[in-house]
Design a protein around this motif. Structure first.
Motif, PDB file in Angstrom:
ATOM      1  N   LYS A  81       0.888  -1.147  -0.075  1.00 19.00           N
ATOM      2  CA  LYS A  81      -0.021   0.004   0.137  1.00 19.00           C
ATOM      3  C   LYS A  81       0.727   1.223   0.072  1.00 19.00           C
ATOM      4  CE  LYS A  81      -3.714   2.174   2.947  1.00 19.00           C
ATOM      5  NZ  LYS A  81      -4.616   1.845   3.962  1.00 19.00           N
ATOM      6  N   VAL A  82       0.809   2.031  -1.128  1.00 17.51           N
ATOM      7  CA  VAL A  82       1.767   3.286  -1.186  1.00 17.51           C
ATOM      8  C   VAL A  82       1.049   4.397  -1.517  1.00 17.51           C
ATOM      9  CG1 VAL A  82       3.859   1.900  -1.919  1.00 17.51           C
ATOM     10  CG2 VAL A  82       2.024   2.673  -3.766  1.00 17.51           C
ATOM     11  N   ASP A  83       1.558   5.720  -1.055  1.00 21.92           N
ATOM     12  CA  ASP A  83       0.749   6.853  -1.199  1.00 21.92           C
ATOM     13  C   ASP A  83       1.380   7.488  -2.856  1.00 21.92           C
ATOM     14  OD1 ASP A  83       2.981   8.604  -0.686  1.00 21.92           O
ATOM     15  OD2 ASP A  83       2.444   8.600   1.359  1.00 21.92           O
ATOM     16  N   VAL A  84       0.931   8.495  -3.086  1.00 23.37           N
ATOM     17  CA  VAL A  84       1.088   9.107  -4.382  1.00 23.37           C
ATOM     18  C   VAL A  84       2.433   9.839  -3.965  1.00 23.37           C
ATOM     19  CG1 VAL A  84      -0.323  11.326  -3.841  1.00 23.37           C
ATOM     20  CG2 VAL A  84       0.301  10.820  -6.244  1.00 23.37           C
ATOM     21  N   LEU A  85       2.775  10.401  -3.073  1.00 21.70           N
ATOM     22  CA  LEU A  85       3.974  10.979  -2.785  1.00 21.70           C
ATOM     23  C   LEU A  85       5.135   9.995  -2.978  1.00 21.70           C
ATOM     24  CD1 LEU A  85       5.806  13.673  -2.108  1.00 21.70           C
ATOM     25  CD2 LEU A  85       5.209  13.321   0.290  1.00 21.70           C
ATOM     26  N   TRP A  86       5.067   8.817  -2.326  1.00 24.31           N
ATOM     27  CA  TRP A  86       5.987   8.151  -2.475  1.00 24.31           C
ATOM     28  C   TRP A  86       6.244   7.479  -4.129  1.00 24.31           C
ATOM     29  CZ3 TRP A  86       6.103   2.931  -4.105  1.00 24.31           C
ATOM     30  CH2 TRP A  86       7.516   2.182  -3.987  1.00 24.31           C
ATOM     31  N   LEU A  87       4.999   7.266  -4.711  1.00 25.87           N
ATOM     32  CA  LEU A  87       5.358   6.809  -6.136  1.00 25.87           C
ATOM     33  C   LEU A  87       6.129   7.997  -6.935  1.00 25.87           C
ATOM     34  CD1 LEU A  87       1.803   5.522  -6.576  1.00 25.87           C
ATOM     35  CD2 LEU A  87       3.664   4.107  -6.967  1.00 25.87           C
ATOM     36  N   TYR A  88       5.472   9.047  -6.559  1.00 20.49           N
ATOM     37  CA  TYR A  88       6.388  10.210  -7.498  1.00 20.49           C
ATOM     38  C   TYR A  88       7.843  10.317  -7.238  1.00 20.49           C
ATOM     39  CZ  TYR A  88       7.135  14.607  -9.992  1.00 20.49           C
ATOM     40  OH  TYR A  88       7.447  15.658 -10.867  1.00 20.49           O
ATOM     41  N   SER A  89       8.129  10.141  -6.023  1.00 21.31           N
ATOM     42  CA  SER A  89       9.595  10.464  -5.397  1.00 21.31           C
ATOM     43  C   SER A  89      10.550   9.134  -5.937  1.00 21.31           C
ATOM     44  CB  SER A  89       9.489  10.622  -3.894  1.00 21.31           C
ATOM     45  OG  SER A  89       9.242   9.404  -3.249  1.00 21.31           O
ATOM     46  N   GLU A  90       9.982   8.203  -5.985  1.00 21.08           N
ATOM     47  CA  GLU A  90      10.544   6.702  -6.593  1.00 21.08           C
ATOM     48  C   GLU A  90      10.827   6.749  -7.962  1.00 21.08           C
ATOM     49  OE1 GLU A  90      12.261   4.341  -4.928  1.00 21.08           O
ATOM     50  OE2 GLU A  90      12.042   5.267  -2.967  1.00 21.08           O
ATOM     51  N   PHE A  91       9.761   7.172  -8.758  1.00 19.05           N
ATOM     52  CA  PHE A  91       9.539   6.738 -10.139  1.00 19.05           C
ATOM     53  C   PHE A  91       9.364   7.816 -11.192  1.00 19.05           C
ATOM     54  CE2 PHE A  91       7.672   3.223  -7.760  1.00 19.05           C
ATOM     55  CZ  PHE A  91       8.799   2.229  -8.009  1.00 19.05           C
ATOM     56  N   ALA A  92       9.174   9.162 -10.889  1.00 20.81           N
ATOM     57  CA  ALA A  92       9.045  10.209 -11.765  1.00 20.81           C
ATOM     58  C   ALA A  92      10.343  10.592 -12.448  1.00 20.81           C
ATOM     59  CB  ALA A  92       8.148  11.351 -10.927  1.00 20.81           C
ATOM     60  N   ASP A  93      10.076  11.056 -13.520  1.00 18.30           N
ATOM     61  CA  ASP A  93      11.646  11.459 -14.419  1.00 18.30           C
ATOM     62  C   ASP A  93      11.951  12.993 -14.012  1.00 18.30           C
ATOM     63  OD1 ASP A  93      11.291   9.257 -15.806  1.00 18.30           O
ATOM     64  OD2 ASP A  93       9.870   9.958 -17.429  1.00 18.30           O
ATOM     65  N   LYS A  94      11.151  13.734 -13.571  1.00 21.43           N
ATOM     66  CA  LYS A  94      11.364  14.935 -13.138  1.00 21.43           C
ATOM     67  C   LYS A  94      11.394  15.281 -11.579  1.00 21.43           C
ATOM     68  CE  LYS A  94      10.118  17.016 -17.464  1.00 21.43           C
ATOM     69  NZ  LYS A  94       9.433  18.165 -18.315  1.00 21.43           N
ATOM     70  N   PRO A  95      12.216  16.072 -10.974  1.00 22.66           N
ATOM     71  CA  PRO A  95      12.242  16.486  -9.442  1.00 22.66           C
ATOM     72  C   PRO A  95      10.856  17.170  -9.244  1.00 22.66           C
ATOM     73  CG  PRO A  95      13.818  17.672 -10.587  1.00 22.66           C
ATOM     74  CD  PRO A  95      13.378  16.659 -11.636  1.00 22.66           C
ATOM     75  N   LEU A  96      10.372  17.024  -8.062  1.00 16.15           N
ATOM     76  CA  LEU A  96       9.223  17.608  -7.490  1.00 16.15           C
ATOM     77  C   LEU A  96       9.539  18.730  -7.338  1.00 16.15           C
ATOM     78  CD1 LEU A  96       5.918  17.239  -6.859  1.00 16.15           C
ATOM     79  CD2 LEU A  96       6.796  16.417  -4.677  1.00 16.15           C
ATOM     80  N   PRO A  97       8.981  20.022  -7.431  1.00 16.09           N
ATOM     81  CA  PRO A  97       9.208  21.203  -6.906  1.00 16.09           C
ATOM     82  C   PRO A  97       8.743  21.314  -5.531  1.00 16.09           C
ATOM     83  CG  PRO A  97       7.758  21.484  -8.524  1.00 16.09           C
ATOM     84  CD  PRO A  97       8.097  20.058  -8.669  1.00 16.09           C
ATOM     85  N   THR A  98       9.783  22.036  -4.774  1.00 14.24           N
ATOM     86  CA  THR A  98       9.442  21.783  -3.207  1.00 14.24           C
ATOM     87  C   THR A  98      10.054  22.886  -2.487  1.00 14.24           C
ATOM     88  OG1 THR A  98       9.987  19.264  -3.343  1.00 14.24           O
ATOM     89  CG2 THR A  98      10.135  20.295  -1.079  1.00 14.24           C
TER      90      THR A  98
END
Length: 342
Positions: free
Chosen positions: A147-164
């Protein structure tokens, strides 16, 4: 006006002042240490670097694994609101595909990610369920899964860094390091205020927490070329032996204090007040050790790419190839150990 030799030139060229408009008449009132020799042949700096980072939502802090990490520094961050596009999930033989939406109404972006969980036919092993638009459940046929949340999915697999965007920097160390950032955040009035403010300001954004473990190192700079030092060879050797009698090999409250202060002074986050404009300070007892041992500088290095984020504040941005550097004395009083041009 005072402009340090290693500061960006005020003309906007992007070069260091010493390599650009150093001799321009309009900057004739600047106080610089042009020609000032180093104090010692061997100069030292405390360097701390982020050896472990994690990112999570505030309501997921109790799920963070702290057995093998010492998270004493934390940041409260504003990120685009992330949601899972409900009809985007597809399970293929070799992988799973899913789309994540950044934002709600304005400047909405969609990020498509692919990931494989194991070898074998994913179609035969997994079935999925969306608990809500932020949580994905993948079940296998042996009553297992994850069971995973959307933030984990993005941080693990997205191509571009998340603006933070960094809104607040804090720390928790306690006695002998027994208190960590997660314990501090469990009852944190500033975090609650930031959550309330962000929710009231815009639905486009939400809050995430980054937890940082830092490891200390000793930086050494040796100048064997110029032969010009303020202190003689005997004083240089005494300084060398003194620093090496107590090198920063283990994390302690002094190191956490100075790391936190350097981060706050550099980013000047919206919700911080302390240390925003008064670091370093020779009169602050938390930094006294480094003045007593005659350190030259403090350096802090972050690696936000570990969790696939790009960090910045309203005041400034950050590049992992440009560590934060602070001289413990002004350049009018002492030459920087990082200035190796002669």
């Amino acid at each position: 006006m005072k402009i340090g030799r290693n500061e960006r030139c005020p003309c906007g060229s992007g070069k260091k002042f010493k390599h650009c408009c150093f001799n321009e008449p309009k900057y004739s009132n600047t106080k610089l240490n042009s020609g000032m020799p180093r104090k010692y042949m061997c100069e030292f700096a405390l360097h701390t670097y982020s050896s472990r980072v994690t990112i999570c939502y505030p309501n997921k802090l109790d799920a963070v694994d702290v057995l093998n990490a010492k998270y004493h520094i934390y940041m409260v961050n504003k990120i685009p609101r992330l949601t899972i596009v409900s009809d985007s999930i597809k399970i293929y033989k070799t992988h799973i595909e899913i789309s994540i939406q950044l934002g709600v109404l304005k400047n909405v972006k969609v990020c498509n990610i692919k990931f494989a969980l194991l070898e074998g036919d994913h179609r035969e092993i997994f079935e999925f369920e969306l608990e809500d638009n932020k949580t994905l459940i993948l079940r296998d046929k042996k009553d297992g899964g994850l069971k995973v949340d959307v933030l984990w999915l993005y941080s693990e697999f997205a191509d571009k860094p998340l603006p933070t965007e960094i809104l607040y920097v804090g720390q928790s160390y306690g006695k002998d390091g027994q208190r960590d950032a997660i314990q501090r955040l469990s009852s944190h009035s500033t975090l609650q205020k930031i959550l309330a403010d962000t929710m009231g300001e815009s639905i486009e954004y939400e809050i995430a927490i980054t937890l940082w473990e830092f490891t200390p190192r000793l930086f050494t700079s040796m100048d064997g070329r110029s032969k010009q030092y303020i202190k003689d060879e005997k004083a240089d050797l005494e300084h060398f032996e003194k620093v090496w009698s107590a090198p920063p090999l283990r994390l302690d409250s002094h190191i956490i204090n100075v790391t936190e202060a350097a981060l706050i002074n550099y980013f000047k986050p919206k919700y911080n007040v302390m240390f925003m404009n008064n670091f370093p300070d020779i009169n602050h007892k938390g930094y006294r050790f480094y003045y007593d041992y005659d350190y030259n500088a403090i350096s802090v290095e972050l690696d936000p790419s570990c969790v696939n984020i790009k960090i910045f504040s309203e005041h400034t941005s950050y590049s992992k190839f440009r560590p934060i550097k602070y001289l413990l004395n002004s350049e009018e009083e002492r030459k920087s150990m990082f200035d190796l041009s002669f």
